[in-house]
Design a protein around this motif. Structure first.
Motif, mmCIF file in Angstrom:
data_model
loop_
_atom_site.group_PDB
_atom_site.id
_atom_site.type_symbol
_atom_site.label_atom_id
_atom_site.label_comp_id
_atom_site.label_asym_id
_atom_site.label_seq_id
_atom_site.Cartn_x
_atom_site.Cartn_y
_atom_site.Cartn_z
ATOM 1 N N ILE A 160 -54.812 -33.040 -23.700
ATOM 2 C CA ILE A 160 -53.699 -33.609 -22.946
ATOM 3 C C ILE A 160 -54.280 -34.756 -22.135
ATOM 4 N N ARG A 161 -53.656 -35.922 -22.282
ATOM 5 C CA ARG A 161 -54.173 -37.116 -21.609
ATOM 6 C C ARG A 161 -53.025 -38.078 -21.343
ATOM 7 N N GLU A 162 -53.327 -39.104 -20.550
ATOM 8 C CA GLU A 162 -52.314 -40.123 -20.301
ATOM 9 C C GLU A 162 -52.072 -40.927 -21.571
ATOM 10 N N ALA A 163 -50.818 -41.271 -21.786
ATOM 11 C CA ALA A 163 -50.439 -42.052 -22.969
ATOM 12 C C ALA A 163 -51.000 -43.466 -22.860
ATOM 13 N N ARG A 164 -51.361 -43.993 -24.015
ATOM 14 C CA ARG A 164 -51.826 -45.388 -24.110
ATOM 15 C C ARG A 164 -50.841 -46.142 -25.011
ATOM 16 N N ARG A 165 -50.910 -47.450 -24.942
ATOM 17 C CA ARG A 165 -49.986 -48.263 -25.757
ATOM 18 C C ARG A 165 -50.078 -47.919 -27.242
ATOM 19 N N GLU A 166 -51.299 -47.636 -27.699
ATOM 20 C CA GLU A 166 -51.454 -47.341 -29.134
ATOM 21 C C GLU A 166 -50.865 -45.979 -29.522
ATOM 22 N N ASP A 167 -50.377 -45.202 -28.533
ATOM 23 C CA ASP A 167 -49.727 -43.919 -28.829
ATOM 24 C C ASP A 167 -48.257 -44.094 -29.197
ATOM 25 N N ALA A 168 -47.726 -45.310 -29.065
ATOM 26 C CA ALA A 168 -46.289 -45.526 -29.277
ATOM 27 C C ALA A 168 -45.819 -44.998 -30.638
ATOM 28 N N ASP A 169 -46.561 -45.272 -31.706
ATOM 29 C CA ASP A 169 -46.149 -44.790 -33.034
ATOM 30 C C ASP A 169 -46.088 -43.274 -33.087
ATOM 31 N N GLY A 170 -47.110 -42.627 -32.550
ATOM 32 C CA GLY A 170 -47.157 -41.164 -32.566
ATOM 33 C C GLY A 170 -46.035 -40.533 -31.755
ATOM 34 N N ILE A 171 -45.725 -41.138 -30.616
ATOM 35 C CA ILE A 171 -44.628 -40.623 -29.781
ATOM 36 C C ILE A 171 -43.300 -40.849 -30.495
ATOM 37 N N TYR A 172 -43.161 -42.014 -31.123
ATOM 38 C CA TYR A 172 -41.932 -42.301 -31.875
ATOM 39 C C TYR A 172 -41.759 -41.274 -33.010
ATOM 40 N N HIS A 176 -43.588 -44.616 -13.747
ATOM 41 C CA HIS A 176 -43.779 -43.271 -14.291
ATOM 42 C C HIS A 176 -45.173 -43.135 -14.902
ATOM 43 N N VAL A 177 -45.540 -41.879 -15.145
ATOM 44 C CA VAL A 177 -46.766 -41.601 -15.885
ATOM 45 C C VAL A 177 -46.368 -40.718 -17.067
ATOM 46 N N THR A 178 -46.852 -41.065 -18.237
ATOM 47 C CA THR A 178 -46.537 -40.305 -19.450
ATOM 48 C C THR A 178 -47.812 -39.657 -19.966
ATOM 49 N N LEU A 179 -47.717 -38.367 -20.229
ATOM 50 C CA LEU A 179 -48.822 -37.617 -20.815
ATOM 51 C C LEU A 179 -48.483 -37.288 -22.259
ATOM 52 N N VAL A 180 -49.506 -37.228 -23.090
ATOM 53 C CA VAL A 180 -49.312 -36.761 -24.461
ATOM 54 C C VAL A 180 -50.248 -35.590 -24.721
ATOM 55 N N ALA A 181 -49.766 -34.689 -25.578
ATOM 56 C CA ALA A 181 -50.606 -33.612 -26.079
ATOM 57 C C ALA A 181 -50.935 -33.999 -27.510
ATOM 58 N N VAL A 238 -44.776 -45.831 -22.796
ATOM 59 C CA VAL A 238 -46.245 -45.932 -22.774
ATOM 60 C C VAL A 238 -46.738 -47.021 -21.817
ATOM 61 N N LYS A 239 -45.812 -47.838 -21.312
ATOM 62 C CA LYS A 239 -46.189 -48.925 -20.413
ATOM 63 C C LYS A 239 -46.569 -48.440 -19.022
ATOM 64 N N GLY A 240 -45.945 -47.322 -18.585
ATOM 65 C CA GLY A 240 -46.178 -46.868 -17.216
ATOM 66 C C GLY A 240 -45.297 -47.644 -16.262
ATOM 67 N N GLY A 241 -45.800 -47.857 -15.045
ATOM 68 C CA GLY A 241 -44.994 -48.547 -14.053
ATOM 69 C C GLY A 241 -44.443 -47.550 -13.069
#
Length: 149
Positions: free
Chosen positions: A7-19, A54-59, A49-52
């Motif tokens: 579990i970690r903070e989302a990064r921009r490159e996670d956008a595809d996986g989250i989608y 909010h903070v987004t976490l991904v598993a 994934v941009k933040g601002g």
């Protein structure tokens, strides 16, 4: 042997996986998440994934995103878990990590809104000590944060 979960903070490159995670959700899952039948757009994921504010976490498990949780600066959060991964405590782990982040951010409380028939979310709230308020059409879960623990 199970694949380790991180579990970690989302990064921009996670956008595809989250989608892909959101695309795997049934109409009922989407309704539980958004209180309407809402299909997530790629633009919405880019904002996530941009933040601002909010903070987004991904598993992540074996390179695949199997859960996403977003905490806003006002303390409200949302949670999505891959339908194939439910019931194994992943949602609880994500919410515990969001609570830790909220304390780091100095928030006084975290809260979620859900529908009365979203039993998995209600169970997570109960398990983690949220005060639940049941209304006719929604459930509010609030957890006051103690910054001394």
């Amino acid at each position: 042997m199970s694949i380790p979960l991180s579990i970690r903070e989302a990064r921009r490159e996670d956008a595809d996986g989250i989608y892909q995670l959101y695309s795997s959700l049934s109409p009922e899952d989407l309704y539980m998440r958004f209180f309407s039948f809402h299909r997530v757009t790629r633009g919405e994921i880019e904002e996530l994934v941009k933040g601002g504010d909010h903070v987004t976490l991904v598993a992540e498990e074996g390179g695949k995103i199997v859960g996403e949780a977003t905490l806003y600066k006002d303390g409200e959060f949302s949670l999505v878990v891959d339908p194939r991964e439910r019931g194994a405590g992943l949602g609880t782990k994500l919410v515990q990590e969001l609570v830790r982040k909220a304390k780091e951010m100095g928030l006084r409380e975290v809260r979620f809104y859900t529908l009365p028939d979203n039993m998995p979310m209600i169970r997570i709230g109960r398990r983690l000590g949220f005060k639940l308020t049941f209304e006719e059409d929604e459930v509010l879960g609030v957890l006051k944060l103690d910054h001394h623990s």
